[in-house]
Scaffold this motif. Sequence first.
Motif, short mmCIF file in Angstrom:
data_model
loop_
_atom_site.label_atom_id
_atom_site.label_comp_id
_atom_site.label_asym_id
_atom_site.label_seq_id
_atom_site.Cartn_x
_atom_site.Cartn_y
_atom_site.Cartn_z
N ALA A 1 54.13 25.43 -1.70
CA ALA A 1 54.27 24.00 -1.41
C ALA A 1 54.96 23.79 -0.07
O ALA A 1 54.56 22.94 0.72
N LEU A 2 56.00 24.58 0.19
CA LEU A 2 56.73 24.45 1.44
C LEU A 2 55.84 24.79 2.64
O LEU A 2 55.92 24.15 3.69
N LYS A 3 54.96 25.78 2.47
CA LYS A 3 54.03 26.13 3.55
C LYS A 3 53.10 24.96 3.88
O LYS A 3 52.61 24.83 5.00
N LEU A 4 52.85 24.10 2.87
CA LEU A 4 52.02 22.92 3.08
C LEU A 4 52.83 21.74 3.60
O LEU A 4 52.28 20.67 3.86
N GLY A 5 54.15 21.93 3.74
CA GLY A 5 55.01 20.87 4.25
C GLY A 5 55.52 19.93 3.19
O GLY A 5 55.86 18.77 3.47
N ILE A 6 55.61 20.40 1.94
CA ILE A 6 56.05 19.57 0.82
C ILE A 6 57.44 20.01 0.36
O ILE A 6 57.69 21.21 0.17
N GLY A 7 58.36 19.06 0.19
CA GLY A 7 59.70 19.34 -0.31
C GLY A 7 60.01 18.46 -1.51
O GLY A 7 59.53 17.33 -1.60
N LEU A 8 60.82 18.95 -2.43
CA LEU A 8 61.15 18.21 -3.65
C LEU A 8 62.66 18.09 -3.84
O LEU A 8 63.37 19.10 -3.85
N LEU A 9 63.14 16.86 -3.97
CA LEU A 9 64.52 16.61 -4.38
C LEU A 9 64.46 16.35 -5.89
O LEU A 9 64.04 15.28 -6.32
N PRO A 10 64.83 17.35 -6.72
CA PRO A 10 64.60 17.23 -8.16
C PRO A 10 65.53 16.24 -8.83
O PRO A 10 66.57 15.85 -8.30
N PHE B 1 48.40 12.96 2.61
CA PHE B 1 48.43 13.74 1.36
C PHE B 1 47.65 12.98 0.29
O PHE B 1 47.74 11.76 0.20
N SER B 2 46.89 13.71 -0.50
CA SER B 2 46.18 13.07 -1.61
C SER B 2 45.90 14.09 -2.71
O SER B 2 45.78 15.29 -2.45
N VAL B 3 45.84 13.59 -3.93
CA VAL B 3 45.40 14.40 -5.07
C VAL B 3 44.30 13.64 -5.78
O VAL B 3 44.25 12.41 -5.76
N LYS B 4 43.40 14.40 -6.40
CA LYS B 4 42.27 13.78 -7.09
C LYS B 4 42.07 14.48 -8.44
O LYS B 4 41.98 15.70 -8.51
N ASN B 5 42.06 13.66 -9.48
CA ASN B 5 41.81 14.14 -10.85
C ASN B 5 42.75 15.28 -11.26
O ASN B 5 42.34 16.23 -11.94
N LEU B 6 44.01 15.20 -10.84
CA LEU B 6 45.00 16.22 -11.20
C LEU B 6 45.28 16.12 -12.70
O LEU B 6 45.65 15.05 -13.21
N THR B 7 45.13 17.24 -13.40
CA THR B 7 45.28 17.23 -14.86
C THR B 7 46.04 18.46 -15.33
O THR B 7 45.76 19.58 -14.90
N ALA B 8 47.03 18.23 -16.18
CA ALA B 8 47.74 19.31 -16.89
C ALA B 8 47.80 18.88 -18.34
O ALA B 8 48.49 17.91 -18.68
N LYS B 9 47.04 19.55 -19.18
CA LYS B 9 46.89 19.13 -20.57
C LYS B 9 48.25 19.01 -21.26
O LYS B 9 49.08 19.89 -21.17
N GLY B 10 48.42 17.86 -21.93
CA GLY B 10 49.67 17.61 -22.63
C GLY B 10 50.74 16.95 -21.80
O GLY B 10 51.75 16.50 -22.34
N MET C 1 43.52 18.80 -4.04
CA MET C 1 44.60 18.34 -3.18
C MET C 1 44.19 18.46 -1.72
O MET C 1 43.51 19.41 -1.33
N MET C 2 44.58 17.46 -0.94
CA MET C 2 44.34 17.50 0.50
C MET C 2 45.64 17.21 1.23
O MET C 2 46.39 16.30 0.85
N VAL C 3 45.93 18.00 2.29
CA VAL C 3 47.11 17.79 3.12
C VAL C 3 46.65 17.71 4.58
O VAL C 3 45.94 18.61 5.05
N GLU C 4 47.04 16.62 5.25
CA GLU C 4 46.65 16.40 6.65
C GLU C 4 45.13 16.52 6.83
O GLU C 4 44.63 17.09 7.80
N GLY C 5 44.39 15.96 5.87
CA GLY C 5 42.93 15.91 5.97
C GLY C 5 42.22 17.19 5.58
O GLY C 5 40.98 17.25 5.63
#
Length: 499
Positions: free
Chosen positions: A328-337, A260-269, A312-316
């Motif tokens: 997100a779940l379809k990409l295999g990502i889960g969140l424990l908030p 998994f990787s993210v690049k230049n992820l930006t959300a203003k503020g 974003m890249m998942v599994e290459g």
Amino acid sequence: MENNVLLKLSDITKEFPGVLALNNVQLDIRKGEVLALVGENGAGKSTLIKILTGALSGWSGEILWKDEPLNVSQPWEAQQAGISTIYQELTLCPALSVAENVFLGREPRFSNGLIDWKKMNRMTQEVLAQLKVNVSPAAQVSSLTVATQQLIEIARALTMNAELIIMDEPTSSLSEHEVNTLMEIVKDLRSKGVSVLYISHKFEEIFEVSDRISVLRDGEYIGTKDTKDADLDEILSMMVGRTVNMRFKERTNEIGETVFSVKNLTAKGAFEDISFELRRGEILGVSGLVGAGRTEVARAIFGIDRVDSGEMMVEGKKCRIPRSPKEALKLGIGLLPEDRKEQGLILMMSIQSNVTMPSLAGNKHNFVIKAKQEAGLVDGYVDKLLIKTPSIKQLAQNLSGGNQQKVVIAKWLASSAKILIFDEPTRGIDVGAKAEIYELMNELVSQGYSIIMISSELPEVMGMSDRIMVMHEGKITGILDKKEATPEIVMGYATGTHN
């Protein structure tokens, strides 16, 4: 009062359907002392407090307040008797001002019945100054940080002139500076003859501020120790009935390729130019001070909040940044908030329903749920994660904090998620459950899961992480290998002062 005892509880017993929550519990609090009450989640602490404050009925036993029987059936009756409570879950009215919250239901009034706003604001300012809280009495509570709201709760209790103040995890949302302020406030209250029942999982606070420590385990009273004569190992053993090893274990699993990787992820503020990689079998710790943007990044990755730009890249494979948790779940990502009660669980639903919610599609045939298959799946996770419950039909709201967190974990393990984001995984969880969560995380990465762990506890970040990503004011200031990280270096990056 006998031996200066302000409050005495004898043979307190409370039973819920299928659960004996309290069994002949004894407790006494002396005038002008700080009594720490400790125990694992599910030990009965919250039930005892609800009985004491009139929020729970149907119990047996005796409560003596100043040597007289105390019979309260409503929280306001306890307040009138001189017992005030500061709960872990905030009980403020967000739409009202600070002063209105501090004096809610007790507003100073003119003889004609109208509220004396000037006097109320002045009295609020006085108590805020005592707490060293720099906020206007007219400020709307919803505009304040969670930490400041917690201090407003304390201000409200102080204005009630209570003889006993119950503090239930009062520092769970406070910064180190605010914790130090609270410690001084508690000591000052004690010096003025006010008694404090202090409930916390943070032993450094307990040993600093308490006079005695009382222990509950599985709804039973185990014993009380003078703090000056107690040691941590002894208290832990009383709490859990066994020796607890809180040392972080060295993992031996092999860390694999980037999944998994993210690049230049930006959300203003909120955050900008966030770039990092997560490898198979790795725990990537995320550290930073309150407001650094850690949770905001997690919410964006999970599709709760939108981003302005980034990749974003998942599994290459390059993929669209999720626009919903379903994506997100379809990409295999889960969140424990961070807030498991509000965001991780549906409290009015059963353990079974909560665990199987993300994987519902795999447990049905022609729109009919395969009940037997589903129950078997959930029973397996209850056994595997040691979730303490009489039944998988038990409502999530009736579980302890630690067991609720395990249900959230089970929910994602039952799904297809292999990339798990743990946001404050041990907040509000007792020491025994913490050790179990750590062990579970180690087991997960050994099985090929990858974990992003956000934590405000520096020992936890340093003890559990393979690498540590540090954030400050919405930016990544450093990514450190475990071997090169020290508390001083991490805090330097977290405060933006590292050279």
